[in-house]
Design a protein around this motif. Sequence first.
Motif, mmCIF file in Angstrom:
data_model
loop_
_atom_site.group_PDB
_atom_site.id
_atom_site.type_symbol
_atom_site.label_atom_id
_atom_site.label_comp_id
_atom_site.label_asym_id
_atom_site.label_seq_id
_atom_site.Cartn_x
_atom_site.Cartn_y
_atom_site.Cartn_z
ATOM 1 N N ARG A 180 2.202 24.177 2.144
ATOM 2 C CA ARG A 180 2.182 25.591 1.758
ATOM 3 C C ARG A 180 3.598 26.161 1.726
ATOM 4 N N LEU A 181 4.428 25.789 2.710
ATOM 5 C CA LEU A 181 5.803 26.279 2.730
ATOM 6 C C LEU A 181 6.582 25.794 1.511
ATOM 7 N N HIS A 182 6.334 24.543 1.112
ATOM 8 C CA HIS A 182 6.978 24.028 -0.094
ATOM 9 C C HIS A 182 6.531 24.826 -1.316
ATOM 10 N N GLN A 183 5.234 25.078 -1.420
ATOM 11 C CA GLN A 183 4.708 25.820 -2.563
ATOM 12 C C GLN A 183 5.261 27.241 -2.604
ATOM 13 N N GLU A 184 5.527 27.805 -1.435
ATOM 14 C CA GLU A 184 6.076 29.156 -1.360
ATOM 15 C C GLU A 184 7.591 29.178 -1.478
ATOM 16 N N GLY A 185 8.212 27.991 -1.524
ATOM 17 C CA GLY A 185 9.664 27.917 -1.650
ATOM 18 C C GLY A 185 10.412 28.185 -0.365
ATOM 19 N N ARG A 186 9.746 28.068 0.782
ATOM 20 C CA ARG A 186 10.383 28.392 2.063
ATOM 21 C C ARG A 186 10.765 27.174 2.884
ATOM 22 N N LEU A 187 10.304 25.998 2.501
ATOM 23 C CA LEU A 187 10.597 24.809 3.297
ATOM 24 C C LEU A 187 12.074 24.433 3.216
ATOM 25 N N THR A 188 12.681 24.644 2.073
ATOM 26 C CA THR A 188 14.090 24.267 1.884
ATOM 27 C C THR A 188 15.008 25.025 2.839
ATOM 28 N N ALA A 189 14.685 26.274 3.113
ATOM 29 C CA ALA A 189 15.536 27.078 4.001
ATOM 30 C C ALA A 189 15.610 26.470 5.397
ATOM 31 N N THR A 190 14.463 26.023 5.911
ATOM 32 C CA THR A 190 14.483 25.415 7.245
ATOM 33 C C THR A 190 15.146 24.042 7.204
ATOM 34 N N ALA A 191 15.013 23.335 6.084
ATOM 35 C CA ALA A 191 15.649 22.019 5.963
ATOM 36 C C ALA A 191 17.170 22.143 6.021
ATOM 37 N N ARG A 192 17.705 23.232 5.467
ATOM 38 C CA ARG A 192 19.166 23.414 5.445
ATOM 39 C C ARG A 192 19.747 23.640 6.838
ATOM 40 N N GLU A 193 18.906 23.920 7.810
ATOM 41 C CA GLU A 193 19.406 24.105 9.174
ATOM 42 C C GLU A 193 20.040 22.830 9.725
ATOM 43 N N HIS A 194 19.687 21.681 9.154
ATOM 44 C CA HIS A 194 20.253 20.428 9.653
ATOM 45 C C HIS A 194 21.754 20.362 9.387
ATOM 46 N N HIS A 195 22.193 20.840 8.222
ATOM 47 C CA HIS A 195 23.633 20.890 7.964
ATOM 48 C C HIS A 195 24.304 21.907 8.886
ATOM 49 N N ALA A 196 23.632 23.026 9.132
ATOM 50 C CA ALA A 196 24.193 24.031 10.042
ATOM 51 C C ALA A 196 24.342 23.459 11.451
ATOM 52 N N LEU A 197 23.356 22.654 11.864
ATOM 53 C CA LEU A 197 23.437 22.025 13.184
ATOM 54 C C LEU A 197 24.611 21.057 13.247
ATOM 55 N N LEU A 198 24.810 20.283 12.199
ATOM 56 C CA LEU A 198 25.954 19.365 12.164
ATOM 57 C C LEU A 198 27.274 20.123 12.172
ATOM 58 N N ASP A 199 27.314 21.272 11.512
ATOM 59 C CA ASP A 199 28.539 22.089 11.520
ATOM 60 C C ASP A 199 28.904 22.491 12.946
ATOM 61 N N ARG A 200 27.915 22.866 13.724
ATOM 62 C CA ARG A 200 28.188 23.295 15.105
ATOM 63 C C ARG A 200 28.565 22.118 15.985
ATOM 64 N N VAL A 201 27.937 20.980 15.746
ATOM 65 C CA VAL A 201 28.313 19.782 16.497
ATOM 66 C C VAL A 201 29.747 19.386 16.158
ATOM 67 N N GLU A 202 30.089 19.419 14.871
ATOM 68 C CA GLU A 202 31.432 19.043 14.437
ATOM 69 C C GLU A 202 32.481 19.993 15.004
ATOM 70 N N ALA A 203 32.113 21.265 15.167
ATOM 71 C CA ALA A 203 33.034 22.253 15.726
ATOM 72 C C ALA A 203 33.082 22.209 17.248
ATOM 73 N N ARG A 204 32.305 21.306 17.855
ATOM 74 C CA ARG A 204 32.204 21.184 19.322
ATOM 75 C C ARG A 204 31.712 22.479 19.960
ATOM 76 N N ASP A 205 30.849 23.164 19.239
ATOM 77 C CA ASP A 205 30.245 24.406 19.723
ATOM 78 C C ASP A 205 28.929 24.063 20.416
ATOM 79 N N ALA A 206 29.005 23.640 21.679
ATOM 80 C CA ALA A 206 27.812 23.209 22.411
ATOM 81 C C ALA A 206 26.785 24.333 22.571
ATOM 82 N N PRO A 207 27.193 25.552 22.999
ATOM 83 C CA PRO A 207 26.200 26.630 23.114
ATOM 84 C C PRO A 207 25.541 26.959 21.773
#
Length: 230
Positions: A180-207
């Motif tokens: 349903r989230l895919h059909q509504e076009g909302r699944l991609t937004a949550t999927a993009r959080e993985h790159h955001a998580l890597l950005d914080r890991v790469e920046a050594r931003d533990a909190p």
Amino acid sequence: MSIDARRARTTPVLGSLAEPTSLRSRVTQVLREAMVAGELAPDTIYSAPALAERLGVSATPVREAMMELTREGLVETIRHRGYRVVELGDVALDEIIELRALIEVPTVGRVAGTATAEQVARLRPLADRLTETAESGELREFVAADTAFHLQLLAIAGNARIVEEVRRLRGMSRLSALRRLHQEGRLTATAREHHALLDRVEARDAPGAEALMRHHLGHVRGVWAGLPES
């Protein structure tokens, strides 16, 4: 009997055991991903031959996989009919996410303090794959990529037991609202959080990495399960 003769007798036997074991493991993994994604629903009985036809394999590795999933409590055998996915209640699912949060959030914080740029870079293609599968609606593939991403991220901490326990807990999750989230076009937004998580890991931003991991886990009992998030 000579050594060569003994080798000639034993080699075919050893060779015949390796391939079915690998196939059974792969079938088990695919069936587990399908359960998590909601493609195998709790209210439906599935026969081994029908599943085998869908997977393009014989019924034997499917039966073996279902036996393993039955031992784990994820599937029940319906005599003379097939197999049914066990429906986990809300309390059990909430407890699973509580356990995952206790393990994954602080571990991701540790990873943010130790991960190298090369380790982060190796995870970027998986994050890309998550976005691609979210956009295309390949839900089982989305679950597979999501599992691979998070297990490889946790593996950077160097504790194999954490990785295996999270693998087990993830297999018990239920993400029934992905389609349903895919059909509504909302699944991609949550999927993009993985790159955001890597950005914080790469920046050594533990909190920051811990906060985003906690938010991300909320999707499992939130929008990915068709429930509101706070």
